[in-house]
Design a protein around this motif. Structure first.
Motif, PDB file in Angstrom:
ATOM      1  N   LEU A  33      -0.423   4.582   1.713  1.00 48.29           N
ATOM      2  CA  LEU A  33      -1.467   4.172   0.773  1.00 48.29           C
ATOM      3  C   LEU A  33      -1.604   5.167  -0.383  1.00 48.29           C
ATOM      4  O   LEU A  33      -1.801   4.759  -1.535  1.00 48.29           O
ATOM      5  N   ILE A  34      -1.484   6.437  -0.078  1.00 49.72           N
ATOM      6  CA  ILE A  34      -1.516   7.443  -1.149  1.00 49.72           C
ATOM      7  C   ILE A  34      -0.320   7.248  -2.077  1.00 49.72           C
ATOM      8  O   ILE A  34      -0.452   7.266  -3.306  1.00 49.72           O
ATOM      9  N   GLY A  35       0.858   7.024  -1.505  1.00 49.69           N
ATOM     10  CA  GLY A  35       2.046   6.773  -2.322  1.00 49.69           C
ATOM     11  C   GLY A  35       1.934   5.501  -3.134  1.00 49.69           C
ATOM     12  O   GLY A  35       2.365   5.441  -4.290  1.00 49.69           O
ATOM     13  N   TRP A  36       1.353   4.462  -2.543  1.00 52.12           N
ATOM     14  CA  TRP A  36       1.154   3.212  -3.271  1.00 52.12           C
ATOM     15  C   TRP A  36       0.229   3.434  -4.470  1.00 52.12           C
ATOM     16  O   TRP A  36       0.472   2.910  -5.567  1.00 52.12           O
ATOM     17  N   GLY A  37      -0.829   4.195  -4.264  1.00 52.15           N
ATOM     18  CA  GLY A  37      -1.747   4.489  -5.363  1.00 52.15           C
ATOM     19  C   GLY A  37      -1.074   5.271  -6.479  1.00 52.15           C
ATOM     20  O   GLY A  37      -1.280   4.993  -7.670  1.00 52.15           O
TER      21      GLY A  37
END
Length: 112
Positions: free
Chosen positions: A52-56
């Motif tokens: 999720l951090i990478g997606w953001g």
């Protein structure tokens, strides 16, 4: 009057020195099913959070590869946490290898 929680003590009696992961019984050294669930949750949780951090970051920067790096970083972090909590190490409480080695204790009674 001060109340102490006796469940958080380790073998030395010091409540500040907790060993193992949350939810894993201190009385049972091998962990068993609870240790497996803890390892699984560390790894899956790490993958979800860091993906999720990478997606953001992908969304902000207009890239498409940081989510994969986040997933790999989360998996590696989950394995690392599992290892640091002592859930992935092989422990032998009796000091033996766990497998039978050498002749049995009953001697030659089974020999023909």
């Amino acid at each position: 009057m001060s109340r102490r929680n006796h469940t958080d003590k380790n073998a030395s009696g010091d409540p500040r020195k907790r060993t193992g992961a949350p939810g894993v019984s201190a009385e049972n050294g091998d962990g068993g099913y609870n240790a497996g669930i803890a390892v699984f949750s560390y790894i899956v949780g790490g993958i979800i959070v860091w993906s999720l951090i990478g997606w953001g970051l992908d969304y902000l920067w207009g890239t498409r590869w940081i989510v994969l790096v986040g997933a790999l970083l989360g998996a590696a972090g989950g394995f690392y946490l599992s290892h640091m909590h002592g859930l992935t190490s092989s422990r032998n409480p009796a000091g033996g290898s766990g497998a039978a080695s050498g002749p049995s204790e009953d001697g030659n009674s089974n020999a023909k």
